[in-house]
Write a protein that holds these residues in place. Structure first.
Motif, short mmCIF file in Angstrom:
data_model
loop_
_atom_site.label_atom_id
_atom_site.label_comp_id
_atom_site.label_asym_id
_atom_site.label_seq_id
_atom_site.Cartn_x
_atom_site.Cartn_y
_atom_site.Cartn_z
N ARG A 83 0.83 -1.21 0.00
CA ARG A 83 0.00 0.00 0.00
C ARG A 83 0.86 1.25 0.00
O ARG A 83 0.61 2.20 -0.75
N ASN A 136 2.52 1.73 -3.42
CA ASN A 136 1.57 2.19 -4.44
C ASN A 136 1.17 3.65 -4.21
O ASN A 136 0.99 4.41 -5.17
N ILE A 137 1.04 4.05 -2.94
CA ILE A 137 0.71 5.45 -2.64
C ILE A 137 1.85 6.37 -3.09
O ILE A 137 1.62 7.43 -3.68
N LYS A 191 3.97 5.83 -5.45
CA LYS A 191 3.94 5.89 -6.91
C LYS A 191 2.84 6.83 -7.39
O LYS A 191 3.05 7.65 -8.29
N MET A 192 1.67 6.74 -6.78
CA MET A 192 0.54 7.57 -7.17
C MET A 192 0.83 9.05 -6.94
O MET A 192 0.44 9.90 -7.74
N LEU A 193 1.53 9.35 -5.84
CA LEU A 193 1.84 10.73 -5.49
C LEU A 193 3.13 11.23 -6.13
O LEU A 193 3.52 12.38 -5.91
N HIS A 194 3.80 10.35 -6.90
CA HIS A 194 5.09 10.69 -7.53
C HIS A 194 6.09 11.17 -6.47
O HIS A 194 6.79 12.16 -6.67
#
Length: 276
Positions: free
Chosen positions: A212, A215-216, A218-221
């Motif tokens: 988790r 992935n967070i 990655k999502m937030l760069h």
């Protein structure tokens, strides 16, 4: 090589070395969190206890300390210790710590220490492991000429070579735990030095919490790989477990001809690993 003391890993000293005087403005709760999440005290206790060991002896003692065990399948595919040829070994990277230690133990004993592992340069802070390693900065996204020369020298010096071609450990993508796309360095160097490639697969996974966080980020760069900070925590979560290493048949280096691009051949080997 760094000197082992009872406080080899020191978050405060590390922050000062990276940030200078600005380190004094880092909130105390954040320093305490970092100290806890990297298991500073536990790691220092292990480094101190086995400070007189290096290489495979150190790996053996640490694995025994952590109660990490391995079952090996396909042992008949592992080239013999008296084979005059040298090989490149590659594997998936599900755990980010225990997998490297278990593979180092297996290959280190098989080849009497004649093995070098390409690893995250942060692992050079583990003096007992460092003699078996070639450090790579996995954060830098540009070619490192010095690293390339170091890898070439290890090949030229006749070491068997081991790579985690993904660099980072596996992520959970669409519900499946799998490596990120592999880089082609292991393949290019194997072709250059005419080394057959031995594919390996190791079982295991990290916690849902780890995936988790990854992935967070990655999502937030996020410019900081926060998930990596949790790898020590994941290591201690995986203690007292048995993992399976499966070894595939060596792939001759001249298999990788011009019928496919290097990227395609890299995916070919990655897929072979996941078929094991």
């Amino acid at each position: 090589m760094i000197e082992v003391t009872e406080h080899t890993i020191d978050v405060n000293a590390l922050l000062r070395s990276k940030m200078g005087k600005k380190a004094y403005y880092v909130p105390r709760f954040l320093v305490n969190w970092l100290t806890r999440i990297i298991h500073q005290d536990e790691v220092n206790a292990i480094l101190w206890k086995y400070r007189d060991k290096t290489g495979i002896e150190w790996v053996d003692d640490v694995l025994q300390h952590l109660k990490l065990r391995v079952e090996v399948k396909g042992l008949e595919n592992l080239p013999k210790s008296d084979d005059e040829k040298r090989y490149t070994f590659c594997s998936n990277h599900p755990l980010g710590g225990p997998d490297g230690l278990l593979i180092a133990q297996l290959l280190g004993h098989q080849y009497n220490g004649n093995i070098r592992l390409l690893v995250n340069d942060l692992l050079m802070n583990l003096p007992g492991l460092a003699p078996l390693c070639i450090p790579v900065n996995t954060v830098a996204h540009k070619s490192n000429k010095h690293t390339s020369e170091t890898i070439n020298k290890a090949f030229d010096d006749g070491y068997n070579m081991f790579f985690f071609p993904a660099g980072l450990c596996s992520r959970k993508i669409n519900g499946e735990i799998r490596d990120l796309p592999w880089t082609k360095t292991f393949l290019a160097k194997s072709i250059q030095h005419q080394r057959d490639i031995v594919p390996m697969h190791i079982s295991g996974h990290n916690s849902d919490k780890f995936y988790r966080i990854a992935n967070i980020c990655k999502m937030l760069h996020s410019p900081v790989n926060v998930a990596m900070l949790y790898l020590a925590d994941e290591l201690f979560r995986n203690t007292d477990k048995t993992f399976t290493i499966t070894i595939g048949a060596p792939i001759p280096w001249n298999t990788f001809d011009k019928t496919r691009t290097m990227s395609e051949w890299t995916r070919f080997v990655q897929n072979k690993v996941y078929e094991l």
